[in-house]
Motif scaffolding. Structure first.
Motif, PDB file in Angstrom:
ATOM      1  N   GLU A  41      19.431  35.247   8.722  1.00  0.00           N
ATOM      2  CA  GLU A  41      20.992  35.801   8.904  1.00  0.00           C
ATOM      3  C   GLU A  41      20.940  36.536  10.605  1.00  0.00           C
ATOM      4  N   TRP A  47      32.586  25.405   6.192  1.00  0.00           N
ATOM      5  CA  TRP A  47      31.184  25.660   6.423  1.00  0.00           C
ATOM      6  C   TRP A  47      30.613  24.418   6.960  1.00  0.00           C
ATOM      7  N   LYS A 103      23.245  34.839  13.559  1.00  0.00           N
ATOM      8  CA  LYS A 103      24.462  35.566  14.441  1.00  0.00           C
ATOM      9  C   LYS A 103      23.844  36.049  15.875  1.00  0.00           C
ATOM     10  N   VAL A 123      26.560  27.694   7.849  1.00  0.00           N
ATOM     11  CA  VAL A 123      27.350  28.643   8.654  1.00  0.00           C
ATOM     12  C   VAL A 123      28.737  28.276   8.742  1.00  0.00           C
ATOM     13  N   THR A 124      29.462  29.437   8.816  1.00  0.00           N
ATOM     14  CA  THR A 124      31.016  29.300   8.793  1.00  0.00           C
ATOM     15  C   THR A 124      31.225  28.346   9.797  1.00  0.00           C
ATOM     16  N   LYS A 176      29.349  33.606   9.694  1.00  0.00           N
ATOM     17  CA  LYS A 176      28.621  34.136   8.434  1.00  0.00           C
ATOM     18  C   LYS A 176      27.855  33.096   7.945  1.00  0.00           C
ATOM     19  N   THR A 177      26.882  33.425   7.068  1.00  0.00           N
ATOM     20  CA  THR A 177      26.063  32.491   6.741  1.00  0.00           C
ATOM     21  C   THR A 177      26.018  32.408   5.201  1.00  0.00           C
ATOM     22  N   ARG A 178      25.652  31.493   4.627  1.00  0.00           N
ATOM     23  CA  ARG A 178      25.510  31.468   3.202  1.00  0.00           C
ATOM     24  C   ARG A 178      24.106  30.207   2.800  1.00  0.00           C
TER      25      ARG A 178
END
Ligand code: PHE
Length: 377
Positions: A260, A316, A264, A291-292, A272-274
């Motif tokens: 993360e 995403w 960034k 990533v968004t 944002k990450t997921r």
């Protein structure tokens, strides 16, 4: 050049010279005439004329004097004529030779002047090159990871199946090998091991752990190869940065926190990450980081109001694969899986660069078109 009254063309008797003093006076006059002639011979053309006029075999002044003064001279005068003629000849020959050297030196000088380099002129400025965008992105990634304690290592692009597959827990006939259509190198019969172009930078996980004891924190930038047909998102050569961190107490939290932080730093604090579950033979659990969408800001809607074409409305974008190092891998490098833990990731650089800089065709990285390269000075 020759005086209207050409004395050497006449005999001494015709000139009324019967006394040695008269002969000497005649020679003095001729010598003065020569000096005057010689003084104006300043270039090659006039020098040749001087030489022919005075030394010419058939009708040069010295020949005329020999024929008209010396040969018919009375026995009383012959001696003085001979002496004076010798003096005159020595003077004329030396002088003509000296003029020649002077003229040659002069033309050297003018050539020098002509060819002189003018150091005060402005120089030729050669355009200074710049780093290729891929190299720049490598650098950005290296800077981010170096700032949090990783070091940079590099490894061979030609690998053995052992490092590219086996030691990464990918045995022969494992279906994952199908996703990595591999270039094998033609080797002479009886070669000790097959060789291939690495399909990912992950072999450097093994090579690094073989050499170092934990704690290990490295990233590996480099080129990788897969037998893919070229299109807007595929190339048979592309770039990855591998990451590996192994220590006695590395958790999944350290892993996601590190990723993360990196994302960034690289894309900016707004993203944002997921992560989603995935599968790699050498990580367990394995994840795929998203990533968004950097184009629509994660809304899935394009600026024009339609569906965002980059993320296809999802908001995403898939970034890269990663995971906690599979304990089976530690077995290959003689680490104790009960004592150490760690994470690994493999970032596709071309894709990352395309996302960050809005490039829609991977091929531009390999075409070396200056119109593209100059946009990233
Ligand atoms: N080597 C994997 C690939 O190229 C990426 C990866 C690296 C996944 C490290 C997990 C850990 O697809």
């Amino acid at each position: 050049m020759t005086a209207p009254e050409n004395k050497p063309a006449q005999t001494l008797a015709a000139l009324g010279a019967a006394q040695p003093e008269q002969v000497v006076a005649l020679f003095t006059e001729i010598l003065a005439r020569f000096d005057a002639d010689s003084a104006v011979a300043r270039d090659e053309g006039s020098w040749k004329h001087l030489r022919d006029t005075w030394l010419g075999r058939k009708s040069g002044v010295l020949t005329q004097i020999t024929d008209n003064w010396l040969k018919p001279a009375t026995s009383e005068l012959k001696r003085v004529v001979g002496q004076e003629l010798n003096k005159l000849r020595a003077h004329v020959e030396a002088q003509i030779e000296a003029r020649k050297l002077a003229i040659e030196a002069g033309s050297d000088e003018s050539a020098l002047a002509r060819e002189r380099v003018d150091l005060s002129l402005p120089g030729v400025t050669r355009p200074v090159g710049s780093h290729h965008l891929i190299r720049q992105v490598f650098q950005q990634i290296e800077d981010i990871f170096v700032s949090i304690g990783f070091s940079v290592v590099e490894g061979p692009e030609i690998e053995t199946p052992y490092y590219n597959f086996e030691a990464l827990n990918i045995p022969e006939f494992h279906p994952v090998r199908d996703d990595m259509d591999t270039f094998y190198i033609d080797l002479p019969e009886g070669a000790p091991t097959p060789l291939l172009l690495r399909t990912h930078t992950s072999p450097m996980q093994i090579r690094t752990m073989e050499k170092r004891q934990p704690p290990v924190r490295v990233i590996v930038p480099g080129k990788v190869y897969r037998r893919d047909n070229p299109d807007a998102t595929h190339s048979f050569a592309f770039h990855q940065v591998e990451g590996l961190a192994v220590d006695t107490d590395i958790t999944f939290c350290d892993f996601t926190g590190t990723i993360e932080y990196f994302v960034k730093e690289f894309f900016g604090p707004g993203v944002k990450t997921r992560f989603r579950p995935s599968y790699f033979p050498f990580t367990e659990p394995s994840v795929e980081f998203d990533v968004t969408c950097v184009f629509c800001g994660g809304s899935g809607v394009s600026a024009g109001g339609g569906t965002c074409s980059k993320c296809k409305g999802a908001g995403w974008i898939e970034l890269f694969g990663a995971g906690m190092v599979d304990p089976a891998v530690y077995g290959f490098v003689h680490y104790d899986p009960k004592k150490v833990s760690g994470f690994a990731f493999g970032i596709g650089i071309d894709r990352l660069a395309m996302l960050k800089y809005g490039i829609d065709d991977i091929q531009v990285f390999f075409q070396n078109d200056l119109r593209f390269l100059r946009q990233f000075p």
